[in-house]
Design an enzyme around this catalytic site. Structure first.
Site, mmCIF file in Angstrom:
data_model
loop_
_atom_site.group_PDB
_atom_site.id
_atom_site.type_symbol
_atom_site.label_atom_id
_atom_site.label_comp_id
_atom_site.label_asym_id
_atom_site.label_seq_id
_atom_site.Cartn_x
_atom_site.Cartn_y
_atom_site.Cartn_z
ATOM 1 N N ALA A 177 -10.076 11.022 2.206
ATOM 2 C CA ALA A 177 -11.513 10.965 2.505
ATOM 3 C C ALA A 177 -12.169 12.321 2.301
ATOM 4 O O ALA A 177 -13.353 12.488 2.533
ATOM 5 C CB ALA A 177 -11.730 10.485 3.930
ATOM 6 N N LYS A 224 -21.352 -6.101 4.983
ATOM 7 C CA LYS A 224 -20.454 -5.577 3.937
ATOM 8 C C LYS A 224 -20.122 -6.679 2.919
ATOM 9 O O LYS A 224 -20.133 -6.446 1.716
ATOM 10 C CB LYS A 224 -19.191 -5.055 4.632
ATOM 11 N N GLU A 230 0.853 -1.189 0.000
ATOM 12 C CA GLU A 230 0.000 0.000 0.000
ATOM 13 C C GLU A 230 0.892 1.242 0.000
ATOM 14 O O GLU A 230 1.875 1.303 0.725
ATOM 15 C CB GLU A 230 -0.888 0.002 1.255
ATOM 16 N N ALA A 283 -19.503 1.727 4.159
ATOM 17 C CA ALA A 283 -18.842 1.105 3.007
ATOM 18 C C ALA A 283 -19.808 0.164 2.284
ATOM 19 O O ALA A 283 -19.781 0.056 1.054
ATOM 20 C CB ALA A 283 -17.604 0.355 3.471
HETATM 21 P P1 FAD Z 1 -17.628 0.770 7.514
HETATM 22 O O1 FAD Z 1 -17.511 -0.615 6.956
HETATM 23 O O2 FAD Z 1 -18.711 1.614 7.026
HETATM 24 O O3 FAD Z 1 -17.575 0.659 9.078
HETATM 25 C C1 FAD Z 1 -17.467 1.809 9.903
HETATM 26 C C2 FAD Z 1 -18.194 1.557 11.227
HETATM 27 O O4 FAD Z 1 -19.601 1.413 10.983
HETATM 28 C C3 FAD Z 1 -17.774 0.270 11.932
HETATM 29 O O5 FAD Z 1 -17.866 0.480 13.320
HETATM 30 C C4 FAD Z 1 -18.821 -0.749 11.484
HETATM 31 O O6 FAD Z 1 -19.019 -1.797 12.432
HETATM 32 C C5 FAD Z 1 -20.064 0.120 11.363
HETATM 33 N N1 FAD Z 1 -20.943 -0.348 10.273
HETATM 34 C C6 FAD Z 1 -20.567 -0.796 9.034
HETATM 35 N N2 FAD Z 1 -21.636 -1.110 8.300
HETATM 36 C C7 FAD Z 1 -22.719 -0.836 9.051
HETATM 37 C C8 FAD Z 1 -24.110 -0.931 8.827
HETATM 38 N N3 FAD Z 1 -24.596 -1.370 7.642
HETATM 39 N N4 FAD Z 1 -24.954 -0.549 9.837
HETATM 40 C C9 FAD Z 1 -24.470 -0.101 11.018
HETATM 41 N N5 FAD Z 1 -23.143 0.020 11.278
HETATM 42 C C10 FAD Z 1 -22.283 -0.349 10.311
HETATM 43 N N6 FAD Z 1 -9.444 5.854 4.886
HETATM 44 C C11 FAD Z 1 -9.366 6.795 3.914
HETATM 45 O O7 FAD Z 1 -9.915 7.882 4.083
HETATM 46 N N7 FAD Z 1 -8.675 6.590 2.747
HETATM 47 C C12 FAD Z 1 -8.061 5.410 2.500
HETATM 48 O O8 FAD Z 1 -7.456 5.253 1.434
HETATM 49 C C13 FAD Z 1 -8.129 4.374 3.497
HETATM 50 N N8 FAD Z 1 -7.554 3.172 3.288
HETATM 51 C C14 FAD Z 1 -7.723 2.161 4.218
HETATM 52 C C15 FAD Z 1 -7.194 0.896 3.946
HETATM 53 C C16 FAD Z 1 -7.355 -0.144 4.848
HETATM 54 C C17 FAD Z 1 -6.796 -1.507 4.524
HETATM 55 C C18 FAD Z 1 -8.029 0.076 6.092
HETATM 56 C C19 FAD Z 1 -8.192 -1.029 7.100
HETATM 57 C C20 FAD Z 1 -8.549 1.338 6.370
HETATM 58 C C21 FAD Z 1 -8.418 2.393 5.437
HETATM 59 N N9 FAD Z 1 -8.941 3.657 5.668
HETATM 60 C C22 FAD Z 1 -8.847 4.644 4.699
HETATM 61 C C23 FAD Z 1 -9.577 3.973 6.955
HETATM 62 C C24 FAD Z 1 -11.087 3.682 6.952
HETATM 63 O O9 FAD Z 1 -11.725 4.527 6.024
HETATM 64 C C25 FAD Z 1 -11.589 3.941 8.380
HETATM 65 O O10 FAD Z 1 -11.137 2.945 9.237
HETATM 66 C C26 FAD Z 1 -13.071 4.184 8.541
HETATM 67 O O11 FAD Z 1 -13.284 4.692 9.859
HETATM 68 C C27 FAD Z 1 -13.959 2.960 8.383
HETATM 69 O O12 FAD Z 1 -14.031 2.562 7.090
HETATM 70 P P2 FAD Z 1 -14.804 1.204 6.678
HETATM 71 O O13 FAD Z 1 -14.814 1.159 5.224
HETATM 72 O O14 FAD Z 1 -14.295 0.054 7.424
HETATM 73 O O15 FAD Z 1 -16.264 1.600 7.213
#
Ligand code: FAD
Length: 286
Positions: A50, A162, A16, A122
């Site tokens: 973001a 997800k 990455e 997501a």
């Molecule tokens: P989600 O999957 O939406 O989860 C976020 C929170 O909401 C979690 O607590 C989850 O349990 C909860 N949740 C999820 N779905 C639901 C639902 N349907 N109903 C209720 N609650 C739910 N950030 C950036 O800005 N740019 C990047 O390029 C970037 N790259 C990353 C790469 C990796 C490998 C990782 C692990 C993280 C990265 N991040 C990046 C950080 C990431 O965006 C953050 O950790 C963010 O806070 C959560 O993203 P997520 O996609 O996991 O969110």
């Protein structure tokens, strides 16, 4: 090529990188990528802002560079601060560039930026991407639970949503104690999540990184790790070597534990990526 096709064939090994800060020249990351491409990673993923820092456009340029080097690129796409039309614009540009692999993310919520929330999670973005073409879609997962979740179990229930929305494979948040990863894998299996998961490994090789780890990362720091960091924190060369050795030990154990893949958070450091790739090439089959 779609990354999901690789997991049946091998232990996937990926890097990455992130776009440079606005003040830094793009040539620096291009040179880094020249070096990294020679290490034969299965793919290189490029982070995307973001919202706020304004360096999102650079991510597309960098994925294009990765592609030109003969390595599969993956574009990160965080959705929380973007409108549907902004997401459409990014998807359109990604398609024009021939990008097939997207890491669909919510993005961190910045207290200074009110979230747009057209895509609140997501999973919503993943559902949308499925209507936009035949992308390979990856998603993030958290072996110690996401900080917004009340419990690891709740977070894994949301991870199931997800995956059911269409995530083909997962990349984990970094961790320093493999026991969290193994426990997480068991919990996923119990909840019926069967897609491949790459373990996110971050070699901690300088003092600034240690400080960031302690204040922001949320990953548990095992006693062994803290002891090493404390011993070498004022000796940059020793700290770098110790951080590399720690990451290699984690990887060797994970591969022995049949991990689907290793995703290296390289912090744009080609030297570190090289040292680790060389050390694990035999066991991963690079
Ligand atoms: P989600 O999957 O939406 O989860 C976020 C929170 O909401 C979690 O607590 C989850 O349990 C909860 N949740 C999820 N779905 C639901 C639902 N349907 N109903 C209720 N609650 C739910 N950030 C950036 O800005 N740019 C990047 O390029 C970037 N790259 C990353 C790469 C990796 C490998 C990782 C692990 C993280 C990265 N991040 C990046 C950080 C990431 O965006 C953050 O950790 C963010 O806070 C959560 O993203 P997520 O996609 O996991 O969110």
């Amino acid at each position: 090529m779609k990354i999901r096709e690789l997991f049946d064939k091998k232990t996937v090994f990926s890097f990455e990188v992130f776009p440079p800060k606005n003040t830094s020249s793009i040539d620096v990351i291009y040179r880094t990528l020249d070096d990294m491409s020679g290490l034969n990673p299965d793919f290189i993923s490029v982070t995307y802002s973001a919202g706020g820092s304004g360096n999102g456009g650079l991510a597309l340029d960098i994925t294009s560079k990765v592609d030109s080097l003969g390595v599969i690129p993956m574009l990160h796409l965080p959705c929380i601060n973007y409108t549907k039309s902004q997401i459409d614009d990014i998807i359109c540009k990604a398609k024009e560039q021939g990008i097939e692999n997207i890491l669909a993310l919510r993005g961190d919520i910045n207290p200074n930026i009110p979230p747009v929330k057209e895509f609140a999670h997501a999973s919503t973005l993943i559902e949308y991407l499925k209507t936009k073409g035949d992308f390979d879609i990856a998603a993030a997962c958290y072996p110690e639970g996401h900080p917004d979740s009340d419990s690891l179990e709740d977070d894994v229930d949301n991870l199931k949503i997800k995956v059911d929305s269409g995530a083909d494979h997962l990349i984990s948040q970094l961790f320093f104690d493999n026991a969290y990863f193994y426990n997480f894998r068991e919990l996923m299996a119990k909840k019926g999540i069967n897609v491949p998961v790459e373990a996110g490994i971050m070699p901690v090789v300088n003092k600034k990184q240690i400080e960031r780890m302690v204040t922001t990362c949320g990953a548990s720091l095992p006693h062994k790790f803290v002891k090493i960091m404390q011993k070498y924190e004022n000796n940059p060369e020793a700290l770098r070597d110790a951080g590399i050795a720690y990451a290699i030990n984690q990887i060797v154990d994970l591969v022995a534990g049949d991990v689907d893949g290793i995703h290296l958070y390289t912090m744009n450091n080609a030297y570190v990526a090289r040292k680790i790739s060389e050390a694990v090439s035999g066991i991963i089959g690079i």
